[in-house]
Design an enzyme around this catalytic site. Structure first.
Site, short mmCIF file in Angstrom:
data_model
loop_
_atom_site.label_atom_id
_atom_site.label_comp_id
_atom_site.label_asym_id
_atom_site.label_seq_id
_atom_site.Cartn_x
_atom_site.Cartn_y
_atom_site.Cartn_z
CE LYS A 45 -4.03 -2.23 2.14
NZ LYS A 45 -5.05 -2.15 3.21
CG HIS B 22 -5.39 -6.30 -0.42
ND1 HIS B 22 -6.60 -6.38 0.22
CD2 HIS B 22 -5.44 -7.18 -1.46
CE1 HIS B 22 -7.37 -7.27 -0.42
NE2 HIS B 22 -6.69 -7.76 -1.45
CE1 TYR C 228 -9.48 -3.12 0.30
CE2 TYR C 228 -8.45 -1.25 -0.77
CZ TYR C 228 -8.36 -2.38 0.01
OH TYR C 228 -7.13 -2.79 0.50
CG ASN D 77 -3.65 -2.28 6.65
OD1 ASN D 77 -3.47 -1.88 5.51
ND2 ASN D 77 -4.67 -3.05 6.98
P1 GDP Z 1 -7.92 -6.98 5.51
O1 GDP Z 1 -8.50 -8.17 4.79
O2 GDP Z 1 -7.04 -7.38 6.68
O3 GDP Z 1 -7.21 -6.01 4.59
O4 GDP Z 1 -9.13 -6.18 6.19
P2 GDP Z 1 -10.59 -5.74 5.66
O5 GDP Z 1 -10.95 -6.47 4.39
O6 GDP Z 1 -11.52 -5.87 6.81
O7 GDP Z 1 -10.45 -4.19 5.35
C1 GDP Z 1 -9.88 -3.72 4.15
C2 GDP Z 1 -8.99 -2.55 4.45
O8 GDP Z 1 -9.79 -1.47 4.95
C3 GDP Z 1 -7.96 -2.79 5.56
O9 GDP Z 1 -6.80 -3.45 5.11
C4 GDP Z 1 -7.69 -1.40 6.04
O10 GDP Z 1 -6.78 -0.70 5.17
C5 GDP Z 1 -9.07 -0.73 5.93
N1 GDP Z 1 -9.84 -0.80 7.19
C6 GDP Z 1 -10.37 -1.91 7.79
N2 GDP Z 1 -11.05 -1.60 8.91
C7 GDP Z 1 -10.95 -0.24 9.03
C8 GDP Z 1 -11.46 0.70 9.98
O11 GDP Z 1 -12.14 0.35 10.96
N3 GDP Z 1 -11.14 2.02 9.76
C9 GDP Z 1 -10.39 2.43 8.69
N4 GDP Z 1 -10.13 3.74 8.54
N5 GDP Z 1 -9.93 1.58 7.77
C10 GDP Z 1 -10.17 0.26 7.93
#
Ligand code: GDP
Length: 148
Positions: free
Chosen positions: A12, A118, A52, A115
């Site tokens: 990222k 991905h 996304y 973070n």
């Molecule tokens: P991943 O599979 O670990 O990437 O997590 P998710 O699919 O749940 O979320 C996708 C991406 O959205 C994450 O990698 C983070 O960059 C972002 N994200 C997830 N949860 C949050 C949140 O509560 N707040 C914010 N600002 N970003 C989030």
């Protein structure tokens, strides 16, 4: 025996801008994942929104789209035994603040949004995500598997 899988990886904008691309790619190879395709691109907001789309109802969607299109990303296709879970194990938990040292998010991420990486969450998702970024002709077999 572990199934050979493919997964989509995105380094990222936060990790790319701090110069961590090489270190992160090394972790993939050191863990036995072959890089079949690789490119550095900047996502438009529209591309980030599309990637996304599954999160479009979530409160963080617009922030996430803004972040993902804020700078260059490095997108790759990784292949190896249990590549989907192996890659996600290397990333660590979503929230960088909770990710242990030694994981990519623990070492290079900042918070739950910024973070560092991905990774696809299942082989089926990987197929869709890989096709979002790469044509079939851009995905090469691991070098070791090519004839001499
Ligand atoms: P991943 O599979 O670990 O990437 O997590 P998710 O699919 O749940 O979320 C996708 C991406 O959205 C994450 O990698 C983070 O960059 C972002 N994200 C997830 N949860 C949050 C949140 O509560 N707040 C914010 N600002 N970003 C989030």
């Amino acid at each position: 025996m572990a199934a050979v899988e493919r997964t989509l990886s995105i380094i990222k904008p936060d990790a790319v801008s701090k110069g961590a691309t090489g270190a992160i790619l090394s972790r993939f190879e050191d863990a036995g994942l072959s890089i079949l395709a690789l490119k550095k691109i900047r996502l438009s907001e529209e591309q980030a929104r599309g990637f996304y789309a599954v999160h479009k109802e979530r409160p963080f969607y617009s922030d996430l789209v803004e972040f993902m299109s804020s700078g260059a990303v490095v997108v790759s296709v990784l292949e190896g035994p249990d590549a989907v879970s192996r890659h996600r194990d290397l990333l660590g938990p979503t929230n960088s603040n909770e990710a242990p040292k030694g994981t990519i998010r623990g070492d290079f991420g900042t918070d739950i949004e910024r973070n560092a990486g991905h990774g696809s969450d299942a082989p089926e998702t990987a197929r869709i995500e890989i096709a979002y970024f790469f044509n079939a002709t851009e995905i090469l077999a691991p070098v070791a598997a090519l004839p001499a």
